[in-house]
Design an enzyme around this catalytic site. Sequence first.
Site, PDB file in Angstrom:
ATOM      1  N   GLU A  27       0.806  -1.229   0.000  1.00 44.38           N
ATOM      2  CA  GLU A  27       0.000   0.000   0.000  1.00 44.38           C
ATOM      3  C   GLU A  27       0.843   1.285   0.000  1.00 44.38           C
ATOM      4  O   GLU A  27       0.664   2.147   0.853  1.00 44.38           O
ATOM      5  CB  GLU A  27      -0.962  -0.008   1.196  1.00 44.38           C
ATOM      6  CG  GLU A  27      -1.982  -1.137   1.099  1.00 44.38           C
ATOM      7  CD  GLU A  27      -2.826  -1.297   2.358  1.00 44.38           C
ATOM      8  OE1 GLU A  27      -3.129  -0.299   3.011  1.00 44.38           O
ATOM      9  OE2 GLU A  27      -3.176  -2.449   2.684  1.00 44.38           O
ATOM     10  N   ASN A  52       2.160  -5.255  -3.134  1.00 42.01           N
ATOM     11  CA  ASN A  52       0.770  -5.555  -2.762  1.00 42.01           C
ATOM     12  C   ASN A  52      -0.014  -4.260  -2.582  1.00 42.01           C
ATOM     13  O   ASN A  52       0.470  -3.325  -1.949  1.00 42.01           O
ATOM     14  CB  ASN A  52       0.789  -6.341  -1.434  1.00 42.01           C
ATOM     15  CG  ASN A  52      -0.543  -6.970  -1.099  1.00 42.01           C
ATOM     16  OD1 ASN A  52      -1.126  -7.679  -1.920  1.00 42.01           O
ATOM     17  ND2 ASN A  52      -1.038  -6.729   0.108  1.00 42.01           N
ATOM     18  N   HIS A  58     -10.499  -6.169  -1.211  1.00 39.80           N
ATOM     19  CA  HIS A  58     -11.492  -5.989  -0.141  1.00 39.80           C
ATOM     20  C   HIS A  58     -12.690  -5.291  -0.784  1.00 39.80           C
ATOM     21  O   HIS A  58     -12.596  -4.126  -1.176  1.00 39.80           O
ATOM     22  CB  HIS A  58     -10.919  -5.130   0.991  1.00 39.80           C
ATOM     23  CG  HIS A  58      -9.803  -5.809   1.727  1.00 39.80           C
ATOM     24  ND1 HIS A  58     -10.021  -6.900   2.544  1.00 39.80           N
ATOM     25  CD2 HIS A  58      -8.475  -5.561   1.758  1.00 39.80           C
ATOM     26  CE1 HIS A  58      -8.860  -7.286   3.058  1.00 39.80           C
ATOM     27  NE2 HIS A  58      -7.919  -6.497   2.603  1.00 39.80           N
ATOM     28  N   GLU A  77      -6.189 -10.593  -0.732  1.00 44.03           N
ATOM     29  CA  GLU A  77      -6.946 -10.312   0.510  1.00 44.03           C
ATOM     30  C   GLU A  77      -8.448 -10.306   0.258  1.00 44.03           C
ATOM     31  O   GLU A  77      -9.185  -9.495   0.834  1.00 44.03           O
ATOM     32  CB  GLU A  77      -6.484  -8.970   1.110  1.00 44.03           C
ATOM     33  CG  GLU A  77      -4.990  -8.922   1.370  1.00 44.03           C
ATOM     34  CD  GLU A  77      -4.513  -7.681   2.112  1.00 44.03           C
ATOM     35  OE1 GLU A  77      -5.341  -6.943   2.669  1.00 44.03           O
ATOM     36  OE2 GLU A  77      -3.298  -7.467   2.139  1.00 44.03           O
ATOM     37  N   ASP A 125     -12.213 -10.430   0.284  1.00 45.68           N
ATOM     38  CA  ASP A 125     -13.409 -10.600   1.117  1.00 45.68           C
ATOM     39  C   ASP A 125     -14.497  -9.701   0.556  1.00 45.68           C
ATOM     40  O   ASP A 125     -14.204  -8.714  -0.124  1.00 45.68           O
ATOM     41  CB  ASP A 125     -13.173 -10.386   2.627  1.00 45.68           C
ATOM     42  CG  ASP A 125     -12.504  -9.080   2.996  1.00 45.68           C
ATOM     43  OD1 ASP A 125     -12.553  -8.121   2.205  1.00 45.68           O
ATOM     44  OD2 ASP A 125     -11.946  -9.000   4.109  1.00 45.68           O
TER      45      ASP A 125
HETATM   46  O1  9MR Z   1      -6.640  -7.915   9.162  1.00 41.15           O
HETATM   47  C1  9MR Z   1      -5.547  -7.165   9.677  1.00 41.15           C
HETATM   48  C2  9MR Z   1      -5.837  -6.733  11.101  1.00 41.15           C
HETATM   49  O2  9MR Z   1      -5.884  -7.871  11.948  1.00 41.15           O
HETATM   50  C3  9MR Z   1      -4.784  -5.752  11.600  1.00 41.15           C
HETATM   51  O3  9MR Z   1      -5.188  -5.221  12.836  1.00 41.15           O
HETATM   52  C4  9MR Z   1      -4.568  -4.632  10.587  1.00 41.15           C
HETATM   53  C5  9MR Z   1      -3.415  -3.728  10.997  1.00 41.15           C
HETATM   54  O4  9MR Z   1      -2.178  -4.416  11.002  1.00 41.15           O
HETATM   55  O5  9MR Z   1      -4.273  -5.162   9.308  1.00 41.15           O
HETATM   56  C6  9MR Z   1      -5.289  -5.968   8.773  1.00 41.15           C
HETATM   57  O6  9MR Z   1      -4.893  -6.458   7.495  1.00 41.15           O
HETATM   58  C7  9MR Z   1      -4.661  -5.486   6.478  1.00 41.15           C
HETATM   59  C8  9MR Z   1      -3.495  -5.976   5.639  1.00 41.15           C
HETATM   60  O7  9MR Z   1      -2.373  -6.199   6.442  1.00 41.15           O
HETATM   61  C9  9MR Z   1      -3.173  -5.003   4.523  1.00 41.15           C
HETATM   62  N1  9MR Z   1      -4.347  -4.682   3.745  1.00 41.15           N
HETATM   63  C10 9MR Z   1      -5.539  -4.298   4.465  1.00 41.15           C
HETATM   64  C11 9MR Z   1      -5.864  -5.349   5.531  1.00 41.15           C
HETATM   65  C12 9MR Z   1      -7.171  -5.014   6.252  1.00 41.15           C
HETATM   66  O8  9MR Z   1      -7.057  -3.817   6.961  1.00 41.15           O
END
Ligand code: 9MR
Length: 359
Positions: free
Chosen positions: A150, A198, A234, A267, A269
């Site tokens: 990101e 990513n 997402h 990712e 969903d």
């Molecule tokens: O699902 C993840 C959550 O448990 C964490 O608290 C959060 C912060 O580290 O990150 C979430 O996963 C993210 C991923 O690492 C990157 N893309 C977006 C995902 C959803 O926020």
Amino acid sequence: MGSFASALTFSLVSTFVLTSPAQNLRQAADQDGLLVSTAVRPSQLTEPAYASTLAREFNMVEAEDAMKWWVLRPDAATYDFGQGDELVRFAQAHGMKVRGHCLVWGRSNPEWLTQGHFTALQLSRLLHEHIDRVMGHYAGQVFAWDVVNEALDENGNVRSSIWYDEPGIGFSGHGTEYIERVLRWAHEADPHALLFYNEAEGEGLNRKSDAIYAMVNDFKRRGVPIDGVGLQMHISLADADIPAIAADISTNIARLTALGVQVQITELDVSLPLDSSGLARAEDLSRQADVYRAIVRACLNSAGCTAIQTWGFTDKYSWIGSHSRGARGQALPFDRTYQPKAAYRAVLEEILAGRSTRH
Ligand code: 9MR
């Protein structure tokens, strides 16, 4: 049993095994050389229904959080590989691959790092060492990494972050150069690992996906090590336009793979609006299945799309609930009791159907 009867039984059984359609995602994907995967929090592995569904349905896993800075690095001097190692052990015990996530991200960093007032030179050293140590630790165990996560905004510009320009690692104002720098470090740290960029919301055709395309094109032409692009996916059902998803995502995957990189859906969903009791509408569950189907189809249409990964697999555990304060949810292919939903059946059907068009 007589020898004739046992030979007959053997032949019936083997005929059945060889010709029967795959019964689950993992079998279907294995037949097709596809990776089906999901994000995992290691603390959930102790729940038998969670662990058995995970091992039965998927041939790959990714650490949802266990390999992020905030988990791995409680302080500047310490590397805590405990949770990540737990996931790797589970994967090895069940013959699954492991995808690593993520080495360089402007978010999910520990406070000692973000509030540490480090200079660019200090940050550069910290990040280089982190990449060396983490990739070195998991070399041979984690086959692919989201090296950078990101880094672009919705206009396709490089986002401000501690690694870019706050103060950055020495390439502030130089666009994607810091990404190039860390990809080169990552390649040195584990020359066998596949290196991914990513990104969120750059799945279809827009300014961000154009910028990803331009960056990867530039990197490939100049020999910067990059093996793939992760498209997060997402999706909120309320915003989902299924024909547009199918067309634009297919086109984007095709143009990226034409550059000679892999694409992985990383990712996925599809969150549904929930009422005040946490219930989704029946028609939304059915449209959700259509969205999953369209995404899987878009991936299978390109031979270079090698993995489909959901962000969790059971509605019992998902980041969406807390993120949306309960307004959205039920985003995953299994319900809270590990029963497959319509979305699951759509994914399975598409993977089974996909084999004929992939070869
Ligand atoms: O699902 C993840 C959550 O448990 C964490 O608290 C959060 C912060 O580290 O990150 C979430 O996963 C993210 C991923 O690492 C990157 N893309 C977006 C995902 C959803 O926020």
